[in-house]
Design an enzyme around this catalytic site. Structure first.
Site, mmCIF file in Angstrom:
data_model
loop_
_atom_site.group_PDB
_atom_site.id
_atom_site.type_symbol
_atom_site.label_atom_id
_atom_site.label_comp_id
_atom_site.label_asym_id
_atom_site.label_seq_id
_atom_site.Cartn_x
_atom_site.Cartn_y
_atom_site.Cartn_z
ATOM 1 N N LYS A 22 -29.152 -1.901 15.446
ATOM 2 C CA LYS A 22 -27.791 -2.408 15.704
ATOM 3 C C LYS A 22 -27.578 -3.710 14.952
ATOM 4 O O LYS A 22 -26.583 -3.895 14.251
ATOM 5 C CB LYS A 22 -27.590 -2.651 17.185
ATOM 6 C CG LYS A 22 -26.376 -3.514 17.531
ATOM 7 C CD LYS A 22 -26.162 -3.713 19.017
ATOM 8 C CE LYS A 22 -26.894 -4.882 19.570
ATOM 9 N NZ LYS A 22 -26.247 -6.199 19.336
ATOM 10 N N ASN A 23 -28.551 -4.627 15.043
ATOM 11 C CA ASN A 23 -28.335 -5.978 14.524
ATOM 12 C C ASN A 23 -28.515 -6.094 13.019
ATOM 13 O O ASN A 23 -28.206 -7.140 12.446
ATOM 14 C CB ASN A 23 -29.213 -6.979 15.275
ATOM 15 C CG ASN A 23 -28.746 -7.163 16.708
ATOM 16 O OD1 ASN A 23 -27.662 -6.686 17.074
ATOM 17 N ND2 ASN A 23 -29.554 -7.804 17.521
ATOM 18 N N CYS A 116 -21.746 -11.141 24.669
ATOM 19 C CA CYS A 116 -22.591 -11.363 25.851
ATOM 20 C C CYS A 116 -22.468 -12.804 26.336
ATOM 21 O O CYS A 116 -22.424 -13.727 25.553
ATOM 22 C CB CYS A 116 -24.068 -11.158 25.490
ATOM 23 S SG CYS A 116 -24.504 -9.464 25.390
ATOM 24 N N ARG A 121 -21.871 -20.018 23.331
ATOM 25 C CA ARG A 121 -22.317 -19.496 22.020
ATOM 26 C C ARG A 121 -21.306 -19.946 20.967
ATOM 27 O O ARG A 121 -20.513 -19.188 20.476
ATOM 28 C CB ARG A 121 -22.435 -17.974 22.092
ATOM 29 C CG ARG A 121 -23.490 -17.538 23.083
ATOM 30 C CD ARG A 121 -23.651 -16.054 23.138
ATOM 31 N NE ARG A 121 -24.288 -15.517 21.941
ATOM 32 C CZ ARG A 121 -24.452 -14.212 21.752
ATOM 33 N NH1 ARG A 121 -23.962 -13.366 22.621
ATOM 34 N NH2 ARG A 121 -25.051 -13.754 20.681
ATOM 35 N N ASP A 305 -34.495 -11.157 22.563
ATOM 36 C CA ASP A 305 -33.862 -9.891 22.953
ATOM 37 C C ASP A 305 -34.801 -8.958 23.709
ATOM 38 O O ASP A 305 -34.364 -7.913 24.186
ATOM 39 C CB ASP A 305 -33.324 -9.152 21.721
ATOM 40 C CG ASP A 305 -32.137 -9.854 21.122
ATOM 41 O OD1 ASP A 305 -31.717 -9.500 20.019
ATOM 42 O OD2 ASP A 305 -31.637 -10.809 21.766
ATOM 43 N N ARG A 399 -23.249 -0.572 24.426
ATOM 44 C CA ARG A 399 -22.967 -1.326 23.190
ATOM 45 C C ARG A 399 -24.155 -1.256 22.237
ATOM 46 O O ARG A 399 -24.004 -1.384 21.028
ATOM 47 C CB ARG A 399 -22.692 -2.798 23.527
ATOM 48 C CG ARG A 399 -21.353 -3.072 24.155
ATOM 49 C CD ARG A 399 -21.150 -4.550 24.337
ATOM 50 N NE ARG A 399 -21.486 -5.273 23.112
ATOM 51 C CZ ARG A 399 -21.828 -6.567 23.098
ATOM 52 N NH1 ARG A 399 -21.890 -7.244 24.220
ATOM 53 N NH2 ARG A 399 -22.108 -7.169 21.968
HETATM 54 C C1 EPZ Z 1 -28.050 -12.683 17.053
HETATM 55 O O1 EPZ Z 1 -27.066 -13.363 17.816
HETATM 56 C C2 EPZ Z 1 -28.212 -11.325 17.721
HETATM 57 N N1 EPZ Z 1 -26.951 -10.603 17.690
HETATM 58 C C3 EPZ Z 1 -28.651 -11.520 19.169
HETATM 59 O O2 EPZ Z 1 -28.878 -10.230 19.726
HETATM 60 C C4 EPZ Z 1 -29.970 -12.289 19.177
HETATM 61 O O3 EPZ Z 1 -30.333 -12.550 20.518
HETATM 62 C C5 EPZ Z 1 -29.801 -13.622 18.428
HETATM 63 O O4 EPZ Z 1 -29.304 -13.378 17.091
HETATM 64 C C6 EPZ Z 1 -31.111 -14.386 18.309
HETATM 65 O O5 EPZ Z 1 -32.068 -13.599 17.702
HETATM 66 C C7 EPZ Z 1 -26.637 -9.887 16.580
HETATM 67 O O6 EPZ Z 1 -27.348 -9.882 15.599
HETATM 68 C C8 EPZ Z 1 -25.362 -9.096 16.641
HETATM 69 P P1 EPZ Z 1 -27.916 -17.160 16.996
HETATM 70 P P2 EPZ Z 1 -26.440 -14.747 17.264
HETATM 71 O O7 EPZ Z 1 -26.766 -17.620 16.186
HETATM 72 O O8 EPZ Z 1 -26.327 -14.701 15.802
HETATM 73 C C9 EPZ Z 1 -26.810 -21.342 19.024
HETATM 74 C C10 EPZ Z 1 -28.567 -8.488 21.245
HETATM 75 O O9 EPZ Z 1 -28.976 -8.375 22.407
HETATM 76 N N2 EPZ Z 1 -25.758 -21.476 18.012
HETATM 77 O O10 EPZ Z 1 -29.250 -17.031 16.349
HETATM 78 O O11 EPZ Z 1 -25.223 -15.045 18.046
HETATM 79 C C11 EPZ Z 1 -26.491 -20.248 20.030
HETATM 80 O O12 EPZ Z 1 -25.655 -20.737 21.048
HETATM 81 C C12 EPZ Z 1 -27.975 -9.793 20.780
HETATM 82 O O13 EPZ Z 1 -28.631 -7.576 20.383
HETATM 83 C C13 EPZ Z 1 -25.007 -22.652 17.948
HETATM 84 O O14 EPZ Z 1 -25.202 -23.578 18.729
HETATM 85 O O15 EPZ Z 1 -27.575 -15.769 17.689
HETATM 86 C C14 EPZ Z 1 -27.854 -19.857 20.542
HETATM 87 O O16 EPZ Z 1 -28.233 -20.748 21.577
HETATM 88 C C15 EPZ Z 1 -27.844 -10.810 21.901
HETATM 89 N N3 EPZ Z 1 -24.034 -22.756 17.008
HETATM 90 C C16 EPZ Z 1 -28.756 -20.077 19.329
HETATM 91 O O17 EPZ Z 1 -28.013 -20.900 18.414
HETATM 92 C C17 EPZ Z 1 -23.785 -21.750 16.112
HETATM 93 O O18 EPZ Z 1 -22.890 -21.910 15.262
HETATM 94 C C18 EPZ Z 1 -29.153 -18.795 18.613
HETATM 95 O O19 EPZ Z 1 -27.995 -18.116 18.286
HETATM 96 C C19 EPZ Z 1 -24.550 -20.564 16.203
HETATM 97 C C20 EPZ Z 1 -25.543 -20.460 17.148
#
Ligand code: EPZ
Length: 419
Positions: A22-23, A116, A121, A305, A399
């Site tokens: 998916k990701n 989610c 986020r 995850d 999803r």
């Molecule tokens: C991706 O989400 C994945 N989703 C998530 O999988 C996964 O848990 C996550 O990466 C971490 O591996 C998809 O790929 C669609 P991040 P993403 O940006 O990109 C903070 C699932 O279950 N942050 O790495 O949203 C954020 O709040 C999903 O398949 C900021 O502060 O994750 C978080 O605490 C859930 N500012 C941390 O970074 C930003 O601009 C990591 O988020 C961006 C992120």
């Protein structure tokens, strides 16, 4: 209809082919906007988030057809620049289309992303990166509006190795004149997969999979046919389901090379796991060993995850375990639902760690899925609970998990929709 009753009668003895990632599929679908021709993605999971991404592509003017798990995108006539609000609110990863639209159209508009509820986020890293590339970012109460009169390559240092920000900035930098370097980039396999597609399309990208990625923008792109890897999180979910219910499971199309930290933890818990190429065989342990203190971390650490899905299995361990969540601010929401099934889980006041008392056999209950992976944890719990479990808000799980009721039945469980 989104309430599923699950009942299981015993150990698992099954073979499964793992769905496409998916990701990886979501950013690769967005990347199709970068080429005004044909992009074919094979092995894409037919799940709600992919359907939403396809509708976004169509809303922007692309022609998309689906044949089984093959998605064919013709992005020749793309003219839109606004991501429809209904999709942005429904799925956080829609934000990935901003970077692709900036590359293709020079501008992008959308509402703030949903998705989610794993704690706040924000997308500040994404927007700051767009500014570094020379874009003007205008934020109003409801909307994001990003425009550029021609992006130029830049040095972008991410404060945290955000997966989405790395993907979004790779897609935007593909449309920038000159070289962009992203430091403290995410190293997740999904970045490697996106980069492989972009290179096949004609872009010059170095360093994907490391914390420093360089991309030269403005390439002459070409038609591509690209196969997605198996989903490492879905594979881990079904391995844990077998470890919890007992028995043996054999999975095919597993990206083993991207699961070392996950498989290592499962082996520490007592599972006997053998791998050969993309095949993984798992024999459940008679006794599950606890994990003293497991920390989630960005790749190559133990994936956040997989954290929720561990909780029900550790409830059965011979001793207490502790999990520390370091990626999201609030990702233990499913603990309260597992407690309704008899789990003894205590989450710290600041939501950073959970203590799981072992030795308990969970019982069926009425529960609701708080998010995608929390919902998967409830399916794992239900597949070894005494009695029936009814999971409400099951749409969260659909999803990310393809034909999940079929999978539950293949694993030996009964799955029945109830109104
Ligand atoms: C991706 O989400 C994945 N989703 C998530 O999988 C996964 O848990 C996550 O990466 C971490 O591996 C998809 O790929 C669609 P991040 P993403 O940006 O990109 C903070 C699932 O279950 N942050 O790495 O949203 C954020 O709040 C999903 O398949 C900021 O502060 O994750 C978080 O605490 C859930 N500012 C941390 O970074 C930003 O601009 C990591 O988020 C961006 C992120």
């Amino acid at each position: 209809m989104s309430r599923l009753r699950i009942r299981n009668h015993g150990r698992i003895h099954a073979e499964l082919q793992v769905q496409g990632s998916k990701n990886s599929s979501l950013p690769c679908l967005a990347a199709a906007l970068l080429h005004p021709g044909i992009t074919v993605l094979d092995g894409v999971p037919m799940i709600e988030d992919v359907f939403a991404a396809i509708e976004i592509l169509r809303a922007l003017g692309a022609r998309v057809s689906v044949e089984g798990s093959r998605v064919i995108i013709c992005a020749h006539d793309v003219s839109g620049t606004e991501i429809p609000a209904c999709f942005m609110r429904k799925m956080r990863s829609s934000v990935i289309f901003l970077g692709a639209l900036l590359s293709r159209m020079g501008e992008a508009q959308s509402v703030y992303p949903g998705g989610c509820a794993l704690g706040s986020r924000p997308i500040d890293f994404h927007l700051e990166g767009f500014r570094r590339l020379g874009c003007e970012v205008v934020l109003s109460e409801e909307k994001i509006d990003v425009r550029s009169r021609g992006m130029s390559g830049a040095l972008i240092r991410l404060p945290f190795s955000s997966v989405g920000a790395t993907e979004n900035l790779l897609l935007a930098a593909a449309g920038a004149q000159g070289m962009t370097v992203i430091e403290n980039a995410a190293r997740e396999p999904e970045i490697v997969e996106l980069s492989r597609l972009l290179v096949r399309m004609g872009f010059d990208i170095r360093g994907a999979g490391t914390s420093c990625i360089a991309i030269r923008g403005k390439a002459d792109t070409k038609d591509v046919c690209f196969s997605m890897s198996g989903d490492r999180i879905v594979a881990g979910t079904w391995l844990l389901c077998c470890m919890n219910a007992g028995g043996r499971i054999c999975l095919d199309r597993v990206p083993v090379q991207w699961m070392y930290s996950t498989l290592e933890v499962f082996r520490q818990m007592g599972a006997v796991i053998q791998t050969e190429g993309r095949r993984v065989e798992c024999r459940a342990p008679e006794k599950i060993r606890p994990v003293a203190c497991l920390k989630t971390a960005p790749y190559p650490g133990f994936p956040t995850d997989m954290q929720s899905q561990l909780l029900p299995v550790l409830c059965r361990a011979e001793g207490d375990s502790c999990i520390r969540e370091t990626v999201f601010a609030s990702r233990f929401r499913v603990a309260a639902q597992l407690v309704r099934m008899g789990a003894d889980i205590t989450v710290s006041a600041d939501q950073t760690f959970a203590r799981i008392r072992g030795g308990s056999r969970l019982h069926g209950a009425e529960v609701s899925a708080p998010d995608l992976r929390g919902g998967a944890a409830l399916v794992i719990a239900a597949m070894n609970a005494e009695g029936d479990t009814v999971i409400d808000d099951f749409y969260h799980i659909e999803r990310g998990y393809e034909r999940i009721t079929d999978t539950i039945r293949i694993l030996g469980g009964e799955a029945c929709w109830i109104v």
